[in-house]
Every structure is written in C-alpha cells, then in structure tokens.
Design a protein around this motif. Structure first.
Motif, PDB file in Angstrom:
ATOM      1  N   SER A   9       0.803  -1.233   0.000  1.00 19.43           N
ATOM      2  CA  SER A   9       0.000   0.000   0.000  1.00 19.43           C
ATOM      3  C   SER A   9       0.830   1.275   0.000  1.00 19.43           C
ATOM      4  O   SER A   9       0.343   2.326  -0.404  1.00 19.43           O
ATOM      5  CB  SER A   9      -0.938   0.018   1.205  1.00 19.43           C
ATOM      6  OG  SER A   9      -0.200   0.108   2.415  1.00 19.43           O
ATOM      7  N   THR A  79      -3.692  -6.348  -0.426  1.00 21.43           N
ATOM      8  CA  THR A  79      -4.220  -5.057   0.007  1.00 21.43           C
ATOM      9  C   THR A  79      -4.770  -4.313  -1.197  1.00 21.43           C
ATOM     10  O   THR A  79      -4.058  -4.081  -2.175  1.00 21.43           O
ATOM     11  CB  THR A  79      -3.124  -4.207   0.674  1.00 21.43           C
ATOM     12  OG1 THR A  79      -2.582  -4.920   1.774  1.00 21.43           O
ATOM     13  CG2 THR A  79      -3.696  -2.885   1.159  1.00 21.43           C
ATOM     14  N   GLY A  81      -6.615  -1.321  -0.625  1.00 23.71           N
ATOM     15  CA  GLY A  81      -6.769   0.066  -0.219  1.00 23.71           C
ATOM     16  C   GLY A  81      -6.980   0.148   1.285  1.00 23.71           C
ATOM     17  O   GLY A  81      -7.145  -0.899   1.928  1.00 23.71           O
ATOM     18  N   LEU A  88      -0.791   0.186  -4.705  1.00 24.70           N
ATOM     19  CA  LEU A  88      -1.878  -0.773  -4.505  1.00 24.70           C
ATOM     20  C   LEU A  88      -2.098  -1.625  -5.752  1.00 24.70           C
ATOM     21  O   LEU A  88      -2.320  -2.843  -5.661  1.00 24.70           O
ATOM     22  CB  LEU A  88      -3.173  -0.044  -4.155  1.00 24.70           C
ATOM     23  CG  LEU A  88      -3.241   0.624  -2.780  1.00 24.70           C
ATOM     24  CD1 LEU A  88      -4.459   1.549  -2.718  1.00 24.70           C
ATOM     25  CD2 LEU A  88      -3.319  -0.410  -1.662  1.00 24.70           C
ATOM     26  N   HIS A 111      -6.607  -2.282   4.128  1.00 21.42           N
ATOM     27  CA  HIS A 111      -5.332  -2.104   4.833  1.00 21.42           C
ATOM     28  C   HIS A 111      -5.517  -1.847   6.335  1.00 21.42           C
ATOM     29  O   HIS A 111      -4.824  -2.436   7.173  1.00 21.42           O
ATOM     30  CB  HIS A 111      -4.565  -0.938   4.196  1.00 21.42           C
ATOM     31  CG  HIS A 111      -3.254  -0.620   4.848  1.00 21.42           C
ATOM     32  ND1 HIS A 111      -2.150  -1.416   4.716  1.00 21.42           N
ATOM     33  CD2 HIS A 111      -2.875   0.417   5.640  1.00 21.42           C
ATOM     34  CE1 HIS A 111      -1.147  -0.901   5.395  1.00 21.42           C
ATOM     35  NE2 HIS A 111      -1.563   0.217   5.969  1.00 21.42           N
ATOM     36  N   ALA A 325      -8.319  -1.059  -7.132  1.00 27.45           N
ATOM     37  CA  ALA A 325      -7.621  -0.459  -5.998  1.00 27.45           C
ATOM     38  C   ALA A 325      -8.469   0.698  -5.489  1.00 27.45           C
ATOM     39  O   ALA A 325      -9.115   1.406  -6.270  1.00 27.45           O
ATOM     40  CB  ALA A 325      -6.242   0.036  -6.407  1.00 27.45           C
TER      41      ALA A 325
END
Length: 338
Positions: A9, A79, A81, A88, A111, A325
């Motif tokens: 991230s 991940t 976001g 991402l 996240h 993302a």
C-alpha cells in the motif's frame, strides 16, 4: 486453510503465509526507507516501481521458507486500499494474476482492517468487543469494534495523522527520514516541563483528532529557541508527550462511551514505547486490558493481510477477475462476517 498475503500500500513490500491451524508459516518484508530518504518522504512512482521488483522474489522466498508450493495454498489475499493507488495496483495485479494462474480464490483486503486485526496474530489475542486506536503515518482513527466487519468510527483525524505529524516535526528538527522513530529516541533525552505543547481538540467534545496545529506549534518553538542538542531533545519530549496525552484522552472518552474494557492499538505509531506505557497505565486504572501487535507487525506487513484475508475468504468474499484499488476506502463500509 493457508493464505498468501501481499501488502504493497505504501513504501513496504510485505509477503506472508498464514495457516489457520499452525499460525504464521512465513513472513518477508522489504522496506523502501533508503530509496525515499533523499527525498524526505515517499515518492509514489518510485514506490510502485520498487514493489514491481520486490513482490515476486519475496513470494518465492516466503514459499521456500514455509516449505510450500502454490498447490499447498488455499487462497491469495492482497491489500486493495486505502493507500497509494499505484502501489496498490502492483499488489492487486500480482495477487489477482497469481490466484488465477494457480486456480485459487483471491480476496481484496482493507489495509486498516489488517492493522486492526494484527493483534490476533499474538498468543493472547483480544476478544470482541473492543475499542481500536489505529495510528499510522496516514491514518488516526478511533473505532468501535463488535466483530470483524462490525465497525463504527468514533473519531478520526481531520488533517495530519499522528504518524505524519511525528515525521513532519522530525523533519523540521533536521532528523533523517523516516523521522518519527528518531524523534521518539531523541525525546528519551529530553527534560520534562521545559516546554508545554497544546493537546489539540481535547477541550471540546468528541473523538476527532487534529495534529497539524501541533506541528505548527513545534515549528514556532524550534525557531524561537537556540538550536542545541538539549533544546531539540526537550522540544521532542514535549511534542511526543502532547501527542500521547491527546491519544490517551480520546481513548478514555471512547471507552466511556462504549462501556468496553478492552483497548487495541495498532499501526506504526503503536510501536511507540511512551504511548504503550501511557495506555497500559490508563487501562490498569480503568480495570481493563490493552492489546497490541509485536513491534514487527505494527508497521505495514503481509502477515496482517494474510490473516484478514483468511477471515474474508471464509466469509466467501471472493474477487472476480477485475483488478481494483481503492486509495480511499472507509473502514465502516466493510461487511460483517456472516
């Protein structure tokens, strides 16, 4: 169930494999600190390019460490976001593509939910319900947690997050990037009482946070005093004390409002020793308990993503073939487990 977790991230590439019976089987982490140090902060494009270079080798290493092959996995979590959109997309693209190639389900992970659930990786995990204080470089929020996905935001930062304020103040003091840990180390040499910093937004109701003014107060204090090592240490001490006191005051309010006796702190700033000591003292006074992940799982890591992904996969939250993302993704929009 064995899950491969991928975290990209921001400026750390994390890969881990979690087994719901045996626990954490492998954990790999690469930090981009040296890459961004010359710029005094994260450069998104450089971060994305480095994730492209490091993610696949780390996945191979994690599989080797665990003595597994892709055929031994039951899913891939990544991940999606919030975070830097380019970074991402690297993890999301790799995670979704590998899951397709290996004929495995893929799951997109929030996240901050990963951080919130990181204490579950420990031998003494918290039971639900609890109040969670999530403090990282990009986020500061207080969350009422009744179960996985059952989140109510009690308060959040309206400007700079606590970790961001630490890093920016450290930069004002001439400390290297990332400055937050270095400022805390300098504060250990400081003298109590020489400087007094405000406790922002504690003189009004609510649990929202604001640390930009504290950063400005620090800048004015630095300019108005001699630039010697002890003065810098005293300013660092006063700044850290103000941030920690502010967080503790808001935690006390959250616990009072919810009536909960368990407090979880997670995110990069949760590694701060002074914060841990202050909140431990608070919970002892209130007759409750405080929980936090070990230091290596406070910052971004693949283990928390693998664990959160396992919970979501068990809930049948399987991604289609699209790669998405979400640089902004409110945690209270997540689904509770069925």
């Amino acid at each position: 169930m064995r899950i491969l977790g991928i975290e990209t991230s921001c400026d750390e590439t994390g890969v881990a494999i979690y087994d719901d019976e045996k626990g954490l089987l492998a954990h790999e982490l690469y930090s981009q600190v040296k890459l961004h140090a010359d710029y005094g902060g994260v450069v998104p494009e450089l971060a994305s390019r480095d994730h492209v270079k490091k993610t696949i080798p780390l996945i191979k290493q994690a599989l080797a460490d665990a003595g597994l092959t892709p055929a031994d996995l039951d899913g891939v979590a990544y991940t999606a976001g919030p975070g830097l959109v380019g970074a991402l997309l690297v993890g999301a693209t790799i995670g979704r593509s590998l899951a397709y190639a290996w004929n495995l389900p893929a799951v997109a992970v929030h996240h901050m939910e990963g951080h919130l659930l990181a204490p579950m990786l420990e031998d003494n995990p918290p039971e639900f319900p609890f109040v969670a204080l999530l403090v990282s470089g990009g986020h500061t929020m207080m969350v009422e947690v009744k179960g996985i996905g059952e989140y109510r935001i009690l308060g959040e930062s309206i400007d700079d997050a606590a970790g961001e304020a630490f890093d920016k103040t450290a930069k004002l003091m001439g400390l290297d990037y990332p400055g937050g840990p270095l400022l805390s180390k300098l504060a250990d040499q400081g003298t109590a009482g020489r400087f007094t910093f405000p406790r922002p937004m504690t003189d009004r109701p609510g649990m929202d946070f604001s640390f930009s003014g504290l950063k400005t107060f620090a800048a004015n204090t630095i300019r108005g005093n001699e630039d010697d090592e002890q003065t810098r240490a005293d300013i660092a001490y006063a700044f850290q004390e103000a941030v920690v006191d502010t967080l503790a005051i808001k935690c006390k309010r959250a616990l009072k409002e919810t009536g909960f006796k368990r407090l979880v702190i997670a995110g990069g700033v949760s590694a701060n020793k002074h914060l841990r000591a202050e909140l431990a003292a608070l919970m002892e006074k209130l007759g409750g308990e405080v929980f936090y992940p070990r230091t290596e799982f406070c910052t971004d890591n693949g283990a928390m993503i693998a664990y959160a992904g396992m919970q979501r996969l068990k809930n049948q939250e399987i991604m289609d073939l699209s790669v998405k993302a979400h640089p902004r993704w409110p945690i209270d929009t997540l689904k509770p487990l069925r």
